[in-house]
Design a protein around this motif. Sequence first.
Motif, PDB file in Angstrom:
ATOM      1  N   SER A 138      42.751  21.509  41.699  1.00 33.36           N
ATOM      2  CA  SER A 138      42.649  22.515  42.987  1.00 33.36           C
ATOM      3  C   SER A 138      43.662  23.854  42.381  1.00 33.36           C
ATOM      4  CB  SER A 138      43.505  21.877  44.105  1.00 33.36           C
ATOM      5  OG  SER A 138      44.694  21.774  43.800  1.00 33.36           O
ATOM      6  N   LEU A 139      43.308  25.013  43.098  1.00 31.31           N
ATOM      7  CA  LEU A 139      43.930  26.307  42.654  1.00 31.31           C
ATOM      8  C   LEU A 139      45.253  26.189  42.641  1.00 31.31           C
ATOM      9  CD1 LEU A 139      42.881  29.114  41.881  1.00 31.31           C
ATOM     10  CD2 LEU A 139      43.188  29.394  44.441  1.00 31.31           C
ATOM     11  N   PRO A 140      46.225  25.717  43.395  1.00 30.15           N
ATOM     12  CA  PRO A 140      47.757  25.652  43.288  1.00 30.15           C
ATOM     13  C   PRO A 140      47.985  24.996  42.180  1.00 30.15           C
ATOM     14  CG  PRO A 140      47.056  25.393  45.502  1.00 30.15           C
ATOM     15  CD  PRO A 140      45.649  24.969  44.846  1.00 30.15           C
ATOM     16  N   PHE A 141      47.435  24.008  41.783  1.00 27.76           N
ATOM     17  CA  PHE A 141      48.013  23.075  40.762  1.00 27.76           C
ATOM     18  C   PHE A 141      47.684  23.906  39.352  1.00 27.76           C
ATOM     19  CE2 PHE A 141      48.697  19.584  43.205  1.00 27.76           C
ATOM     20  CZ  PHE A 141      49.315  18.612  42.444  1.00 27.76           C
ATOM     21  N   VAL A 142      46.365  24.392  39.095  1.00 30.49           N
ATOM     22  CA  VAL A 142      46.013  25.135  38.004  1.00 30.49           C
ATOM     23  C   VAL A 142      46.591  26.444  38.010  1.00 30.49           C
ATOM     24  CG1 VAL A 142      43.852  25.857  36.606  1.00 30.49           C
ATOM     25  CG2 VAL A 142      43.762  24.156  38.206  1.00 30.49           C
ATOM     26  N   ALA A 143      46.743  27.136  38.907  1.00 30.36           N
ATOM     27  CA  ALA A 143      47.720  28.397  38.887  1.00 30.36           C
ATOM     28  C   ALA A 143      49.185  28.225  38.343  1.00 30.36           C
ATOM     29  CB  ALA A 143      47.991  29.013  40.197  1.00 30.36           C
ATOM     30  N   GLU A 144      49.671  27.067  38.924  1.00 28.93           N
ATOM     31  CA  GLU A 144      51.257  26.708  38.332  1.00 28.93           C
ATOM     32  C   GLU A 144      51.237  26.537  36.867  1.00 28.93           C
ATOM     33  OE1 GLU A 144      54.482  23.446  38.980  1.00 28.93           O
ATOM     34  OE2 GLU A 144      53.250  23.771  40.641  1.00 28.93           O
ATOM     35  N   ALA A 145      49.925  25.781  36.372  1.00 33.43           N
ATOM     36  CA  ALA A 145      49.965  25.375  34.985  1.00 33.43           C
ATOM     37  C   ALA A 145      49.733  26.779  34.026  1.00 33.43           C
ATOM     38  CB  ALA A 145      48.766  24.541  34.623  1.00 33.43           C
ATOM     39  N   ALA A 146      48.855  27.824  34.619  1.00 33.08           N
ATOM     40  CA  ALA A 146      48.876  29.030  33.847  1.00 33.08           C
ATOM     41  C   ALA A 146      49.728  29.871  34.238  1.00 33.08           C
ATOM     42  CB  ALA A 146      47.324  29.339  34.847  1.00 33.08           C
ATOM     43  N   PHE A 177      43.940  14.538  53.093  1.00 31.29           N
ATOM     44  CA  PHE A 177      44.575  14.690  52.090  1.00 31.29           C
ATOM     45  C   PHE A 177      44.478  16.130  51.709  1.00 31.29           C
ATOM     46  CE2 PHE A 177      44.031  15.020  47.561  1.00 31.29           C
ATOM     47  CZ  PHE A 177      45.130  14.373  47.045  1.00 31.29           C
ATOM     48  N   ALA A 178      45.686  16.504  51.182  1.00 26.32           N
ATOM     49  CA  ALA A 178      45.736  17.668  50.164  1.00 26.32           C
ATOM     50  C   ALA A 178      46.275  17.444  49.135  1.00 26.32           C
ATOM     51  CB  ALA A 178      46.647  18.839  51.153  1.00 26.32           C
ATOM     52  N   ALA A 179      45.937  18.598  48.266  1.00 32.35           N
ATOM     53  CA  ALA A 179      46.301  18.205  46.735  1.00 32.35           C
ATOM     54  C   ALA A 179      47.860  17.919  46.712  1.00 32.35           C
ATOM     55  CB  ALA A 179      45.943  19.431  45.907  1.00 32.35           C
ATOM     56  N   SER A 180      48.604  18.630  47.657  1.00 34.14           N
ATOM     57  CA  SER A 180      49.980  18.660  47.447  1.00 34.14           C
ATOM     58  C   SER A 180      50.573  17.358  47.823  1.00 34.14           C
ATOM     59  CB  SER A 180      50.633  19.640  48.428  1.00 34.14           C
ATOM     60  OG  SER A 180      50.512  19.142  49.700  1.00 34.14           O
ATOM     61  N   ASP A 181      49.587  16.345  48.134  1.00 30.23           N
ATOM     62  CA  ASP A 181      50.050  14.960  48.531  1.00 30.23           C
ATOM     63  C   ASP A 181      50.372  14.177  47.439  1.00 30.23           C
ATOM     64  OD1 ASP A 181      50.097  15.407  51.377  1.00 30.23           O
ATOM     65  OD2 ASP A 181      48.029  14.660  51.357  1.00 30.23           O
ATOM     66  N   LEU A 182      49.902  14.575  46.256  1.00 32.50           N
ATOM     67  CA  LEU A 182      50.076  13.919  45.073  1.00 32.50           C
ATOM     68  C   LEU A 182      51.575  13.969  44.661  1.00 32.50           C
ATOM     69  CD1 LEU A 182      47.060  15.367  42.906  1.00 32.50           C
ATOM     70  CD2 LEU A 182      47.441  12.938  43.679  1.00 32.50           C
ATOM     71  N   ARG A 183      52.363  15.011  45.002  1.00 32.24           N
ATOM     72  CA  ARG A 183      53.597  15.079  44.611  1.00 32.24           C
ATOM     73  C   ARG A 183      54.566  14.366  45.788  1.00 32.24           C
ATOM     74  NH1 ARG A 183      52.370  20.861  43.708  1.00 32.24           N
ATOM     75  NH2 ARG A 183      52.325  21.076  41.385  1.00 32.24           N
ATOM     76  N   HIS A 184      53.842  14.080  47.112  1.00 34.12           N
ATOM     77  CA  HIS A 184      54.623  13.484  47.972  1.00 34.12           C
ATOM     78  C   HIS A 184      54.398  11.804  48.190  1.00 34.12           C
ATOM     79  CE1 HIS A 184      54.513  17.863  49.831  1.00 34.12           C
ATOM     80  NE2 HIS A 184      55.659  17.731  48.894  1.00 34.12           N
ATOM     81  N   ARG A 195      45.875   3.806  42.176  1.00 34.27           N
ATOM     82  CA  ARG A 195      45.192   3.283  40.909  1.00 34.27           C
ATOM     83  C   ARG A 195      45.041   4.423  39.910  1.00 34.27           C
ATOM     84  NH1 ARG A 195      44.549   0.157  36.710  1.00 34.27           N
ATOM     85  NH2 ARG A 195      42.281  -0.184  36.169  1.00 34.27           N
ATOM     86  N   VAL A 196      44.546   5.507  40.611  1.00 33.87           N
ATOM     87  CA  VAL A 196      44.383   6.910  39.788  1.00 33.87           C
ATOM     88  C   VAL A 196      45.335   7.317  39.068  1.00 33.87           C
ATOM     89  CG1 VAL A 196      43.721   9.362  39.922  1.00 33.87           C
ATOM     90  CG2 VAL A 196      42.057   7.813  40.843  1.00 33.87           C
ATOM     91  N   LEU A 197      46.519   7.501  39.755  1.00 35.64           N
ATOM     92  CA  LEU A 197      47.731   7.936  38.952  1.00 35.64           C
ATOM     93  C   LEU A 197      48.153   6.939  38.001  1.00 35.64           C
ATOM     94  CD1 LEU A 197      49.709   9.407  42.207  1.00 35.64           C
ATOM     95  CD2 LEU A 197      48.530  10.507  40.571  1.00 35.64           C
ATOM     96  N   GLU A 198      47.931   5.691  38.388  1.00 36.96           N
ATOM     97  CA  GLU A 198      48.384   4.789  37.259  1.00 36.96           C
ATOM     98  C   GLU A 198      47.546   4.892  36.121  1.00 36.96           C
ATOM     99  OE1 GLU A 198      47.904  -0.040  36.577  1.00 36.96           O
ATOM    100  OE2 GLU A 198      47.793   0.710  38.454  1.00 36.96           O
ATOM    101  N   LEU A 241      45.931  17.732  34.178  1.00 37.80           N
ATOM    102  CA  LEU A 241      46.313  17.843  35.635  1.00 37.80           C
ATOM    103  C   LEU A 241      46.041  16.663  36.454  1.00 37.80           C
ATOM    104  CD1 LEU A 241      46.151  21.712  35.961  1.00 37.80           C
ATOM    105  CD2 LEU A 241      48.058  20.564  35.170  1.00 37.80           C
ATOM    106  N   PRO A 242      46.575  16.379  37.344  1.00 37.58           N
ATOM    107  CA  PRO A 242      46.401  15.295  38.086  1.00 37.58           C
ATOM    108  C   PRO A 242      45.146  15.958  39.202  1.00 37.58           C
ATOM    109  CG  PRO A 242      48.293  16.153  38.926  1.00 37.58           C
ATOM    110  CD  PRO A 242      48.134  16.631  37.474  1.00 37.58           C
ATOM    111  N   SER A 243      45.190  17.040  39.521  1.00 41.76           N
ATOM    112  CA  SER A 243      44.285  17.840  40.250  1.00 41.76           C
ATOM    113  C   SER A 243      44.037  19.225  39.580  1.00 41.76           C
ATOM    114  CB  SER A 243      44.875  17.931  41.790  1.00 41.76           C
ATOM    115  OG  SER A 243      44.084  18.880  42.510  1.00 41.76           O
TER     116      SER A 243
END
Length: 331
Positions: free
Chosen positions: A132-140, A291-298, A307-310, A128-130
């Motif tokens: 954080s709890l929302p990202f992992v919860a979605e993956a699970a 920054f919040a983890a949701s910013d990765l999507r926005h 650079r990290v996303l690359e 996952l890119p992050s």
Amino acid sequence: MPVDFTAIDFETANGFRGSPCSVGLMKVRDGVVVNEGYWLMRPPEGHDHFDSRNITIHGITPDDVLSAPRFKDVFPEIHAFIGDDPLVAHNAAFDIGVIRSASEVSGMPSPAFDYACTVVLSRKNYSLPSYSLPFVAEAAGVPLLNHHDATEDARACAGIMVDIARRQGSDSLRGVFRSMKLAMPHIDAYEPGLDEMSKATRSALGKMGEAPEGAAGTPRGGRSSWSTEGPNPLPNASADPTHPLYGQTLVFTGDISLARPEAKLRAAQYGAQCASSVTRKTTVLVVGSGFAASDLRHGRLTSKAQRVLELQRRGQGIEVLSEGEFMQMIG
């Protein structure tokens, strides 16, 4: 899935982890939530001020806990709910630390616990890119709809742990750790007057008399100057290997509430190797400036985050942390 444990999530009134104002718990039997608990509480006396940042995060105000019992009065009920279960939390070093620090400043004993951290375990089970709890919860497969509500966060954490156990083909928490060739973390009991207080509590008590404004290196606006990266300190070789920062190669970008040299020192204390730029060795990027983890999507990202996303697209495993997640990890 015969997996038994209690998932836990604390919200705190201020930056000291010994200031709990709410807790959510989920008791899991055979991989299913069978009971849930929620308590509002006043933090221990002397540590019960509410920071505006914390209120913004979880929405709990001093008025909400005005008639609630103190932590020391409600914890026996919380402990009875947990019983002999191992605890599971997302960034468990924080939630376990809440119990320990709140007990220490309340002058009361704290029990021993076996526990599991779903941040650490998730890094080994999801890409996952992050984490954080929302990202992992979605993956699970247990999407989180109301982040920072203690009950909902504990529910999501429980679902993540059950999914990880399924992925590992394990029928117990200990089996999960065995299958991943990891030691299950444990915290010893604390007895006032006999055992030394934790480092986080000693640090908080040592700062209680200091003025929050005009301190060395901190401007009156409360934000630190990032004009210098500062040195990259060596990681603490004796740090807890179960801590989520241990063994990570960490880079900062953006503005957070600690001066960058101090943030690097704090990360190094927990076993992280800090660096000044993103490279192929980087495993964690801490992003400030709101920054919040949701910013990765926005797409609201700094050049380092871009650079990290690359690098992620090229297959490099780098985790992105918000300031809040980092600050929670360092207590």
